[in-house]
Design an enzyme around this catalytic site. Structure first.
Site, PDB file in Angstrom:
ATOM      1  N   LYS A  38       0.812  -1.221   0.000  1.00  0.00           N
ATOM      2  CA  LYS A  38       0.000   0.000   0.000  1.00  0.00           C
ATOM      3  C   LYS A  38       0.845   1.270   0.000  1.00  0.00           C
ATOM      4  CE  LYS A  38      -4.406  -1.825   1.330  1.00  0.00           C
ATOM      5  NZ  LYS A  38      -5.418  -2.074   2.362  1.00  0.00           N
ATOM      6  N   ARG A  80      -3.916  -9.884   4.895  1.00  0.00           N
ATOM      7  CA  ARG A  80      -4.312  -9.905   3.474  1.00  0.00           C
ATOM      8  C   ARG A  80      -3.112  -9.450   2.653  1.00  0.00           C
ATOM      9  NH1 ARG A  80      -6.283  -6.596  -0.433  1.00  0.00           N
ATOM     10  NH2 ARG A  80      -7.920  -7.425  -1.768  1.00  0.00           N
TER      11      ARG A  80
END
Ligand code: HH2
Length: 259
Positions: free
Chosen positions: A204, A239
């Site tokens: 991210k 995740r």
């Protein structure tokens, strides 16, 4: 939890798993690397992404989901905000629902209750298209924890079993770098809600910002640090796109936390 995006535009793996055969191969590889479950999605929720109509989401998702279902035995979650998509995915062999809007679609919680499947409730501020426009909180950790507690209560009122609820602080969903760091640092406050915590830090943009502008492909080691600290703070499901590396990071962090 390995990530498989059946999307043309996901920020780090867009376009790679649209083909069912290639998605099935990638799924089998992630399981071989140690993934205990896989998350299949067909709508990118990256900052600025436009919503995808249900028909288009289903057109992308179902062939990939069916191929992945045939290729692996681990549980499959469907990453969707739409109850109609979740319903079709459960019929096609998905085992749980991952909803980044925490059940905003009024039909989502009743669907999971009736189907008897677990749901991941994630915190997101606003909508993907606008969520990164000047996100502000008085106290991000307290507000995210309160939101997740309220959504878990709503899920229970709708009939979802308490042990079928997973909560997720939603790293990167309407948050600055400082907000993301505070949530990772205080993962214990999310875990204190009493539900298993899922965390998605994989590749991210906060990692890129901390690492001098590194592109997604160069966020692996930084991501491993974040995974390790999330595990130490009580996160139970990670995740991730890079299963082998993150599994090692999680195993070592868990051993240290348990020592
Ligand atoms: N992050 C993304 C998508 N779904 N679900 C949960 N529960 N938690 C997350 O942190 C999370 C999520 C975004 O990542 P990715 O799927 O890689 O990208 P995109 O949204 O562009 O498809």
């Amino acid at each position: 939890m390995g990530v498989l995006n059946a999307t043309p535009d996901s920020f780090s793996d867009g376009g790679r798993h649209l083909d069912p055969g290639r998605a099935a191969e990638a799924a089998a590889a992630m399981v071989a690397e140690g993934a205990a479950l896989l998350d299949v999605g067909a709508e990118s929720t990256r900052p600025g992404a436009a919503p995808v109509p249900a028909a288009e989401e289903l057109r992308r998702l179902l062939p990939v989901l069916r191929a992945v279902r045939a290729a692996v035995r681990v549980p499959l979650s469907v990453d969707t905000r739409k109850a109609v998509v979740a319903r079709a995915a459960l019929d096609a062999g998905a085992d749980l629902v991952n909803d980044v809007s925490a059940g905003r679609d009024p039909a989502m919680l009743p669907l999971c209750a009736a189907a008897g499947v677990p749901i991941v409730l994630m915190h997101m501020r606003g909508e993907p298209a606008t969520m990164q426009q000047r996100p502000r909180y008085r106290d991000v950790v307290a507000q995210v924890a309160a939101f997740l507690g309220a959504r878990a209560a709503a899920a229970r009122r709708a009939g979802v079993a308490p042990d079928a609820i997973v909560v997720d602080p939603g790293i990167g969903f309407g948050k600055t770098v400082a907000h993301n760091l505070a949530l990772l640092r205080r993962m214990d406050a999310i875990a204190a809600l009493g539900y298993p915590v899922l965390v998605g830090v994989s590749r991210k943009s906060f990692l890129g910002q901390l690492l001098g502008g590194a592109p997604p492909a160069q966020r692996l080691f930084g991501g491993a640090a974040a995974v390790a600290l999330a595990v130490a703070g009580g996160a139970r499901i990670l995740r991730v796109h890079d299963v082998a590396a993150m599994r090692d990071a999680a195993v070592v962090a868990e051993a240290v936390a348990a020592a």
